[in-house]
Design an enzyme around this catalytic site. Structure first.
Site, PDB file in Angstrom:
ATOM      1  N   CYS A   1       0.865  -1.186   0.000  1.00 48.67           N
ATOM      2  CA  CYS A   1       0.000   0.000   0.000  1.00 48.67           C
ATOM      3  C   CYS A   1       0.895   1.228   0.000  1.00 48.67           C
ATOM      4  O   CYS A   1       2.104   1.116  -0.252  1.00 48.67           O
ATOM      5  CB  CYS A   1      -0.973  -0.019   1.186  1.00 48.67           C
ATOM      6  SG  CYS A   1      -0.188   0.029   2.809  1.00 48.67           S
TER       7      CYS A   1
ATOM      8  N   ASN B   1       2.438   1.483   4.176  1.00 45.62           N
ATOM      9  CA  ASN B   1       2.771   0.238   4.893  1.00 45.62           C
ATOM     10  C   ASN B   1       2.527   0.351   6.399  1.00 45.62           C
ATOM     11  O   ASN B   1       3.240  -0.250   7.203  1.00 45.62           O
ATOM     12  CB  ASN B   1       4.219  -0.209   4.604  1.00 45.62           C
ATOM     13  CG  ASN B   1       4.528  -1.662   5.010  1.00 45.62           C
ATOM     14  OD1 ASN B   1       5.660  -1.981   5.376  1.00 45.62           O
ATOM     15  ND2 ASN B   1       3.552  -2.539   4.992  1.00 45.62           N
TER      16      ASN B   1
ATOM     17  N   CYS C   1      -1.163   0.873   7.360  1.00 46.77           N
ATOM     18  CA  CYS C   1      -2.593   0.563   7.549  1.00 46.77           C
ATOM     19  C   CYS C   1      -3.009  -0.695   6.785  1.00 46.77           C
ATOM     20  O   CYS C   1      -3.178  -1.765   7.358  1.00 46.77           O
ATOM     21  CB  CYS C   1      -3.473   1.748   7.131  1.00 46.77           C
ATOM     22  SG  CYS C   1      -3.236   3.228   8.148  1.00 46.77           S
ATOM     23  N   ARG C   2      -3.180  -0.575   5.463  1.00 52.47           N
ATOM     24  CA  ARG C   2      -3.785  -1.669   4.705  1.00 52.47           C
ATOM     25  C   ARG C   2      -2.866  -2.866   4.504  1.00 52.47           C
ATOM     26  O   ARG C   2      -3.282  -4.014   4.736  1.00 52.47           O
ATOM     27  CB  ARG C   2      -4.280  -1.144   3.343  1.00 52.47           C
ATOM     28  CG  ARG C   2      -5.416  -0.145   3.481  1.00 52.47           C
ATOM     29  CD  ARG C   2      -5.622   0.628   2.188  1.00 52.47           C
ATOM     30  NE  ARG C   2      -4.485   1.503   1.900  1.00 52.47           N
ATOM     31  CZ  ARG C   2      -4.351   2.228   0.804  1.00 52.47           C
ATOM     32  NH1 ARG C   2      -5.278   2.165  -0.140  1.00 52.47           N
ATOM     33  NH2 ARG C   2      -3.312   3.020   0.644  1.00 52.47           N
ATOM     34  N   SER C   3      -1.644  -2.639   4.042  1.00 56.94           N
ATOM     35  CA  SER C   3      -0.812  -3.814   3.707  1.00 56.94           C
ATOM     36  C   SER C   3      -0.336  -4.589   4.941  1.00 56.94           C
ATOM     37  O   SER C   3      -0.305  -5.828   4.884  1.00 56.94           O
ATOM     38  CB  SER C   3       0.346  -3.452   2.776  1.00 56.94           C
ATOM     39  OG  SER C   3       1.242  -2.548   3.355  1.00 56.94           O
TER      40      SER C   3
ATOM     41  N   ASP D   1      -7.993   3.877   1.286  1.00 54.81           N
ATOM     42  CA  ASP D   1      -7.055   4.250   2.337  1.00 54.81           C
ATOM     43  C   ASP D   1      -7.836   4.757   3.565  1.00 54.81           C
ATOM     44  O   ASP D   1      -8.547   5.753   3.459  1.00 54.81           O
ATOM     45  CB  ASP D   1      -6.163   5.367   1.787  1.00 54.81           C
ATOM     46  CG  ASP D   1      -5.051   5.740   2.732  1.00 54.81           C
ATOM     47  OD1 ASP D   1      -5.022   5.221   3.866  1.00 54.81           O
ATOM     48  OD2 ASP D   1      -4.222   6.568   2.335  1.00 54.81           O
TER      49      ASP D   1
HETATM   50  P1  4NP Z   1      -1.677   2.872   4.078  1.00 50.88           P
HETATM   51  O1  4NP Z   1      -2.259   4.252   4.651  1.00 50.88           O
HETATM   52  O2  4NP Z   1      -1.204   3.168   2.670  1.00 50.88           O
HETATM   53  O3  4NP Z   1      -2.841   1.960   4.092  1.00 50.88           O
HETATM   54  O4  4NP Z   1      -0.565   2.465   5.009  1.00 50.88           O
HETATM   55  C1  4NP Z   1      -1.497   5.431   4.669  1.00 50.88           C
HETATM   56  C2  4NP Z   1      -0.711   5.702   5.743  1.00 50.88           C
HETATM   57  C3  4NP Z   1       0.012   6.886   5.781  1.00 50.88           C
HETATM   58  C4  4NP Z   1      -0.073   7.772   4.743  1.00 50.88           C
HETATM   59  C5  4NP Z   1      -0.858   7.485   3.646  1.00 50.88           C
HETATM   60  C6  4NP Z   1      -1.571   6.323   3.613  1.00 50.88           C
HETATM   61  N1  4NP Z   1       0.630   8.991   4.788  1.00 50.88           N
HETATM   62  O5  4NP Z   1       0.469   9.827   3.896  1.00 50.88           O
HETATM   63  O6  4NP Z   1       1.406   9.208   5.747  1.00 50.88           O
END
Ligand code: 4NP
Length: 156
Positions: free
Chosen positions: A12, A15, A17-19, A130
């Site tokens: 994702c 790294n 939240c989702r992955s 997200d």
């Molecule tokens: P993820 O979510 O891609 O599911 O881990 C996010 C976590 C942090 C950010 C973006 C998406 N960020 O911009 O910091």
């Protein structure tokens, strides 16, 4: 019996939240099925903002309610991932565009798949959104999609 392990990398943006949630869900499903010998499972992020961090505390909490332990540390994708893994499973269209653009060969590009391709119970859903800027319901929805897809990925 010798298995050639199926090597899965969930990807994702951050790294956190989702992955890492998909990594934890898939690891638990594989363990519950007694099939740990058959898989190598990891996750990575496109960006480097959170490298070394544990997953977002909200995703850790929502995952723990369902019995998942999210204890991986964030890392960024690297060129070797295209050769080390059999499938690179991304969460949304931006992820797909960016990860395929980094693929060194056509064969590597073909390893990149949308995790939502494995959904069965969620018809017409094409991305795992997200949840980072969302609330509890958004984290739970991401977990719903991830569980649906991972259970079918296990059986694929
Ligand atoms: P993820 O979510 O891609 O599911 O881990 C996010 C976590 C942090 C950010 C973006 C998406 N960020 O911009 O910091």
């Amino acid at each position: 019996m010798e298995y050639k392990k199926q090597k899965l990398l969930f990807i994702c943006l951050g790294n956190i939240c989702r992955s890492p949630a998909a990594e934890a869900v898939m690891k638990k499903m594989v363990a519950d099925a007694g099939r740990e010998d058959e898989f190598f499972i990891d996750s990575a992020g496109i960006g480097d903002w959170h490298v070394g961090q544990l997953p977002d505390s909200r995703m850790r909490q929502r995952g723990a309610r369902r019995g998942y332990t999210l204890d991986s540390h964030a890392r960024q994708i690297c060129a070797d991932d295209f050769s080390r893994f059999d499938k690179l499973l991304v969460m949304d269209n931006d992820n797909y565009r960016i990860v395929t653009s980094k693929a060194p060969t056509e064969e590597a590009r073909a390893k990149v798949e949308m995790l939502t391709d494995y959904l069965k119970d969620h018809k017409n859903v094409s991305v795992v959104p997200d949840p980072y800027y969302g609330g509890t319901a958004d984290f739970d929805y991401a977990l719903d999609l991830i569980e649906d897809a991972c259970s079918n990925l296990l059986n694929a």
